[in-house]
Scaffold this motif. Structure first.
Motif, PDB file in Angstrom:
ATOM      1  N   GLN A  28      -1.926  -7.158  -6.456  1.00 20.85           N
ATOM      2  CA  GLN A  28      -1.958  -8.027  -5.274  1.00 20.85           C
ATOM      3  C   GLN A  28      -3.386  -8.452  -4.929  1.00 20.85           C
ATOM      4  OE1 GLN A  28       1.046  -8.995  -4.303  1.00 20.85           O
ATOM      5  NE2 GLN A  28       1.805  -7.553  -5.841  1.00 20.85           N
ATOM      6  N   THR A  29      -3.525  -9.730  -4.619  1.00 17.74           N
ATOM      7  CA  THR A  29      -4.816 -10.236  -4.109  1.00 17.74           C
ATOM      8  C   THR A  29      -4.727 -10.554  -2.616  1.00 17.74           C
ATOM      9  OG1 THR A  29      -4.214 -12.493  -4.741  1.00 17.74           O
ATOM     10  CG2 THR A  29      -5.484 -11.204  -6.336  1.00 17.74           C
ATOM     11  N   ASN A  30      -3.503 -10.647  -2.083  1.00 17.99           N
ATOM     12  CA  ASN A  30      -3.300 -10.813  -0.646  1.00 17.99           C
ATOM     13  C   ASN A  30      -3.195  -9.422  -0.029  1.00 17.99           C
ATOM     14  OD1 ASN A  30      -1.500 -10.938   1.854  1.00 17.99           O
ATOM     15  ND2 ASN A  30      -1.864 -13.117   1.512  1.00 17.99           N
ATOM     16  N   ILE A  31      -4.078  -9.120   0.911  1.00 22.06           N
ATOM     17  CA  ILE A  31      -4.151  -7.746   1.419  1.00 22.06           C
ATOM     18  C   ILE A  31      -2.902  -7.365   2.221  1.00 22.06           C
ATOM     19  CG2 ILE A  31      -5.372  -8.267   3.584  1.00 22.06           C
ATOM     20  CD1 ILE A  31      -7.072  -5.722   2.971  1.00 22.06           C
ATOM     21  N   LYS A  32      -2.224  -8.340   2.842  1.00 18.97           N
ATOM     22  CA  LYS A  32      -0.986  -8.021   3.563  1.00 18.97           C
ATOM     23  C   LYS A  32       0.123  -7.626   2.595  1.00 18.97           C
ATOM     24  CE  LYS A  32       0.238 -10.608   7.112  1.00 18.97           C
ATOM     25  NZ  LYS A  32       0.482 -11.828   7.929  1.00 18.97           N
ATOM     26  N   ARG A  33       0.187  -8.313   1.454  1.00 15.99           N
ATOM     27  CA  ARG A  33       1.162  -7.924   0.437  1.00 15.99           C
ATOM     28  C   ARG A  33       0.800  -6.567  -0.170  1.00 15.99           C
ATOM     29  NH1 ARG A  33       4.915 -11.761  -1.118  1.00 15.99           N
ATOM     30  NH2 ARG A  33       5.448 -10.560  -2.975  1.00 15.99           N
ATOM     31  N   MET A  34      -0.487  -6.337  -0.330  1.00 21.88           N
ATOM     32  CA  MET A  34      -0.925  -5.036  -0.842  1.00 21.88           C
ATOM     33  C   MET A  34      -0.505  -3.913   0.095  1.00 21.88           C
ATOM     34  SD  MET A  34      -4.739  -3.519  -1.378  1.00 21.88           S
ATOM     35  CE  MET A  34      -4.687  -2.667   0.200  1.00 21.88           C
ATOM     36  N   LEU A  35      -0.697  -4.131   1.399  1.00 25.10           N
ATOM     37  CA  LEU A  35      -0.301  -3.118   2.380  1.00 25.10           C
ATOM     38  C   LEU A  35       1.217  -2.999   2.485  1.00 25.10           C
ATOM     39  CD1 LEU A  35      -2.975  -3.740   5.170  1.00 25.10           C
ATOM     40  CD2 LEU A  35      -2.795  -1.762   3.650  1.00 25.10           C
ATOM     41  N   ALA A  36       1.944  -4.074   2.133  1.00 24.17           N
ATOM     42  CA  ALA A  36       3.409  -3.997   2.098  1.00 24.17           C
ATOM     43  C   ALA A  36       3.855  -3.044   1.000  1.00 24.17           C
ATOM     44  CB  ALA A  36       4.013  -5.385   1.879  1.00 24.17           C
ATOM     45  N   TYR A  37       3.288  -3.200  -0.192  1.00 24.90           N
ATOM     46  CA  TYR A  37       3.635  -2.281  -1.278  1.00 24.90           C
ATOM     47  C   TYR A  37       3.112  -0.878  -0.990  1.00 24.90           C
ATOM     48  CZ  TYR A  37       5.444  -6.057  -4.161  1.00 24.90           C
ATOM     49  OH  TYR A  37       6.207  -7.092  -4.652  1.00 24.90           O
ATOM     50  N   SER A  38       1.974  -0.804  -0.316  1.00 29.20           N
ATOM     51  CA  SER A  38       1.465   0.495   0.127  1.00 29.20           C
ATOM     52  C   SER A  38       2.459   1.175   1.064  1.00 29.20           C
ATOM     53  CB  SER A  38       0.119   0.297   0.833  1.00 29.20           C
ATOM     54  OG  SER A  38      -0.232   1.426   1.595  1.00 29.20           O
ATOM     55  N   ALA A  39       3.063   0.392   1.970  1.00 28.98           N
ATOM     56  CA  ALA A  39       4.049   0.949   2.913  1.00 28.98           C
ATOM     57  C   ALA A  39       5.268   1.486   2.171  1.00 28.98           C
ATOM     58  CB  ALA A  39       4.477  -0.129   3.905  1.00 28.98           C
ATOM     59  N   ILE A  40       5.657   0.821   1.083  1.00 30.30           N
ATOM     60  CA  ILE A  40       6.778   1.308   0.273  1.00 30.30           C
ATOM     61  C   ILE A  40       6.427   2.666  -0.333  1.00 30.30           C
ATOM     62  CG2 ILE A  40       8.134   0.831  -1.818  1.00 30.30           C
ATOM     63  CD1 ILE A  40       7.614  -2.213  -1.151  1.00 30.30           C
ATOM     64  N   ALA A  41       5.213   2.775  -0.848  1.00 30.45           N
ATOM     65  CA  ALA A  41       4.767   4.047  -1.433  1.00 30.45           C
ATOM     66  C   ALA A  41       4.711   5.143  -0.375  1.00 30.45           C
ATOM     67  CB  ALA A  41       3.400   3.866  -2.087  1.00 30.45           C
ATOM     68  N   HIS A  42       4.219   4.813   0.815  1.00 34.61           N
ATOM     69  CA  HIS A  42       4.111   5.820   1.871  1.00 34.61           C
ATOM     70  C   HIS A  42       5.491   6.260   2.369  1.00 34.61           C
ATOM     71  CE1 HIS A  42      -0.216   6.154   2.391  1.00 34.61           C
ATOM     72  NE2 HIS A  42      -0.295   4.857   2.170  1.00 34.61           N
ATOM     73  N   ALA A  43       6.475   5.373   2.300  1.00 33.07           N
ATOM     74  CA  ALA A  43       7.854   5.781   2.616  1.00 33.07           C
ATOM     75  C   ALA A  43       8.313   6.852   1.630  1.00 33.07           C
ATOM     76  CB  ALA A  43       8.787   4.572   2.567  1.00 33.07           C
ATOM     77  N   GLY A  44       7.923   6.693   0.365  1.00 38.03           N
ATOM     78  CA  GLY A  44       8.264   7.696  -0.641  1.00 38.03           C
ATOM     79  C   GLY A  44       7.602   9.034  -0.364  1.00 38.03           C
ATOM     80  N   TYR A  45       6.332   9.014   0.051  1.00 37.37           N
ATOM     81  CA  TYR A  45       5.649  10.273   0.390  1.00 37.37           C
ATOM     82  C   TYR A  45       6.350  10.973   1.550  1.00 37.37           C
ATOM     83  CZ  TYR A  45       1.747   8.419  -2.412  1.00 37.37           C
ATOM     84  OH  TYR A  45       0.966   7.912  -3.425  1.00 37.37           O
ATOM     85  N   ALA A  46       6.666  10.213   2.599  1.00 35.43           N
ATOM     86  CA  ALA A  46       7.324  10.813   3.768  1.00 35.43           C
ATOM     87  C   ALA A  46       8.706  11.351   3.413  1.00 35.43           C
ATOM     88  CB  ALA A  46       7.413   9.789   4.896  1.00 35.43           C
ATOM     89  N   LEU A  47       9.393  10.689   2.464  1.00 34.52           N
ATOM     90  CA  LEU A  47      10.716  11.159   2.042  1.00 34.52           C
ATOM     91  C   LEU A  47      10.656  12.548   1.415  1.00 34.52           C
ATOM     92  CD1 LEU A  47      12.614   8.081   0.542  1.00 34.52           C
ATOM     93  CD2 LEU A  47      13.352   9.516   2.453  1.00 34.52           C
ATOM     94  N   LEU A  48       9.517  12.911   0.827  1.00 33.13           N
ATOM     95  CA  LEU A  48       9.382  14.244   0.236  1.00 33.13           C
ATOM     96  C   LEU A  48       9.559  15.327   1.297  1.00 33.13           C
ATOM     97  CD1 LEU A  48       6.362  13.718  -2.213  1.00 33.13           C
ATOM     98  CD2 LEU A  48       8.781  13.930  -2.800  1.00 33.13           C
ATOM     99  N   GLY A  49       9.105  15.033   2.521  1.00 37.00           N
ATOM    100  CA  GLY A  49       9.313  15.983   3.612  1.00 37.00           C
ATOM    101  C   GLY A  49      10.778  16.125   3.977  1.00 37.00           C
ATOM    102  N   VAL A  50      11.511  15.005   3.954  1.00 39.06           N
ATOM    103  CA  VAL A  50      12.950  15.042   4.248  1.00 39.06           C
ATOM    104  C   VAL A  50      13.686  15.785   3.148  1.00 39.06           C
ATOM    105  CG1 VAL A  50      15.007  13.647   4.682  1.00 39.06           C
ATOM    106  CG2 VAL A  50      12.784  12.864   5.509  1.00 39.06           C
ATOM    107  N   ILE A  51      13.275  15.575   1.899  1.00 35.43           N
ATOM    108  CA  ILE A  51      13.929  16.222   0.750  1.00 35.43           C
ATOM    109  C   ILE A  51      13.830  17.740   0.855  1.00 35.43           C
ATOM    110  CG2 ILE A  51      13.679  16.587  -1.745  1.00 35.43           C
ATOM    111  CD1 ILE A  51      12.870  13.548  -1.849  1.00 35.43           C
TER     112      ILE A  51
END
Length: 483
Positions: free
Chosen positions: A290-313
């Motif tokens: 990504q070269t658009n920082i908002k899109r980069m942070l969007a994909y970052s948010a997807i990754a961070h959802a995965g990290y938080a899911l580890l706590g739920v798991i």
């Protein structure tokens, strides 16, 4: 407020929030200075926060609404989110020519929906809160009416949001048909008494819940809406929904899976593992390009959802504590990053392209230093709070016996350093360009005092939690006592 019925006392924070949202909507007819509406919104959210902290635990309306430590913790996240986003919106909506009073009112209505979701003791209450949150956010996403990207983002978000809500509603109807109740505790009791742990209808309804909630937290493969919605929405609203809707989704996941479906804990943990790994992989890999920082942070948010899911798991108290702490930390680092983007927004540049950050440290060293802290925290580099959040999420999953998902998450976390630290490299190792949007702001606070305050608060919170994490962890542990 002892003169009110007990049920009304318990839902008083939500009543106050609804009244403030309505008052701001009506006040817009007579108040010309929209900054006054923003100030009213911030004060109102502060009053609601005070009411929440003074509120005593209890259940209202026959258990449909629950006020406990768990809901209070999430409501504080929602209120921190709406207060900080309101402050970064004051300058931004003037620049974008969307300085309308209903903007603040819709944010409060959306926050009200999040609060209802966090306190839901009943699946219908949960669904009503979710729809109030979602409908308000759809409108806010398309708030820049003269911008085709904003219109496109709102339509995509609405269509996919409606589709995911249908999955969730179908899951609710199936579990009601199976158990004859919608109250979370009664569902758990019915499953245990009748030995329905291996029931296929129950499994299917659980899968539908995973799909519905997966969309709300932007977990892969239900993330398709996030990059376009994040890029097209007003930047302040991107910050708002990247934190608020995600936290509300996790609040609902904790309620439904830990209270209503603990009997099939192994089954839903098994389904959530590939979702978490896929989210971390897709988010971190796609963000690299990504070269658009908002899109980069969007994909970052997807990754961070995965990290938080580890706590739920992990499916235990420590896992939920790590998830809650992670979301509080994510609130500060994500809103802080979007505050920098808005500070760069001007007539010359939008601050959304990574090239806008070239040589920023030479022109505006204070702003670059703030962005450095937020990028380090998103990467998970000590002594920032992002490191603490990831560390405790990973430890909770390892202690629950899920070692290999954590190993994969750590590998992808290292990969994420590339696109986060690329912004740092652009700021500190390249020569400045001439069209950065914050020309002639010296000192930092003179451009927009409200955004300056948000940057200071977010950076201080990240460094404070990173150095002294025990306060946040103990707060989360106290919140789930008896959960």
């Amino acid at each position: 407020m002892q003169f009110l019925p007990a049920d009304m006392n318990i839902i008083m924070p939500e009543i106050i929030m609804a009244l403030i949202a309505i008052i701001i909507l009506l006040a817009d007819l007579v108040i010309k200075r929209k900054k006054s509406l923003a100030f009213l919104g911030v004060i109102g959210a502060g009053v609601v926060a005070y009411t929440i902290m003074m509120d005593s635990p209890g259940a209202a309306f026959s258990g449909m609404f629950i006020s406990d430590g768990y809901s209070k913790f999430f409501k504080l996240i929602f209120l921190v989110n709406v207060i900080l986003v309101t402050m970064i919106s004051v300058k931004y909506i003037i620049i974008e020519k969307i300085n309308l009073g209903e903007y603040y009112s819709l944010m409060l209505f959306s926050t009200l929906g999040m609060m209802v979701m966090a306190s839901a003791g009943d699946l219908i209450t949960l669904y009503v809160g979710l729809e109030l949150m979602a409908l308000s956010t759809y409108v806010l996403t398309g708030f820049i009416r003269h911008n085709t990207k904003s219109n496109e983002a709102a339509i995509k978000y609405f269509l996919l949001g409606a589709f995911s809500s249908a999955f969730l509603l179908y899951g609710i109807s199936m579990i009601y048909g199976l158990t004859g109740t919608l109250e979370l505790k009664d569902i758990a009791d019915y499953i245990n008494k009748n030995g329905l742990e291996n029931n296929k209808v129950l499994m299917l309804s659980m899968i539908l819940f995973v799909v519905g909630f997966g969309f709300k937290i932007a977990a892969a493969p239900f993330h398709m809406w996030a990059p376009d919605a994040y890029e097209g929405a007003p930047t302040s609203i991107t910050a708002f929904m990247s934190v608020g809707t995600k936290a509300a989704g996790f609040a609902a996941i904790g309620r439904v899976f830990m209270i209503a479906l603990p009997a099939i804990k192994l089954e839903w943990s098994t389904i959530l593992i590939p979702l978490a790994i896929l989210s971390i992989a897709v988010g971190n890999i796609a963000a690299i390009a990504q070269t658009n920082i908002k899109r980069m942070l969007a994909y970052s948010a997807i990754a961070h959802a995965g990290y938080a899911l580890l706590g739920v798991i992990a499916a235990d108290n420590e896992g939920i504590v790590s998830m809650m702490s992670y979301l509080m930390i994510y609130t500060f680092m994500n809103i802080g990053a979007f505050a920098v983007i808005i500070m760069l927004r001007g007539e010359g540049a939008k601050g959304e392209d990574i090239n806008d950050y070239e040589g920023l440290a030479k022109k505006h060293p204070v702003l670059a230093a703030f962005m450095l802290i937020f990028m380090f925290s998103l990467t998970g580099i000590p002594p920032t709070a992002g490191f603490i959040g990831k560390f405790y999420v990973f430890m909770s999953a390892i202690n629950a016996g899920y070692v290999w998902p954590v190993v994969v998450a750590v590998i992808f976390s290292a990969i994420s350093a590339y696109f986060y630290l690329r912004i740092v490299m652009y700021m500190y190792m390249k020569e400045p360009i001439n069209n950065v949007g914050v020309q002639n702001f010296e000192p930092l606070l003179s451009t927009s005092p409200a955004i300056g305050i948000v940057l200071i608060v977010a950076a201080a919170a990240l460094l404070g939690i990173g150095i002294f994490p025990s306060f946040l962890l103990e707060l989360a542990r106290a919140a789930i006592s008896g959960f």
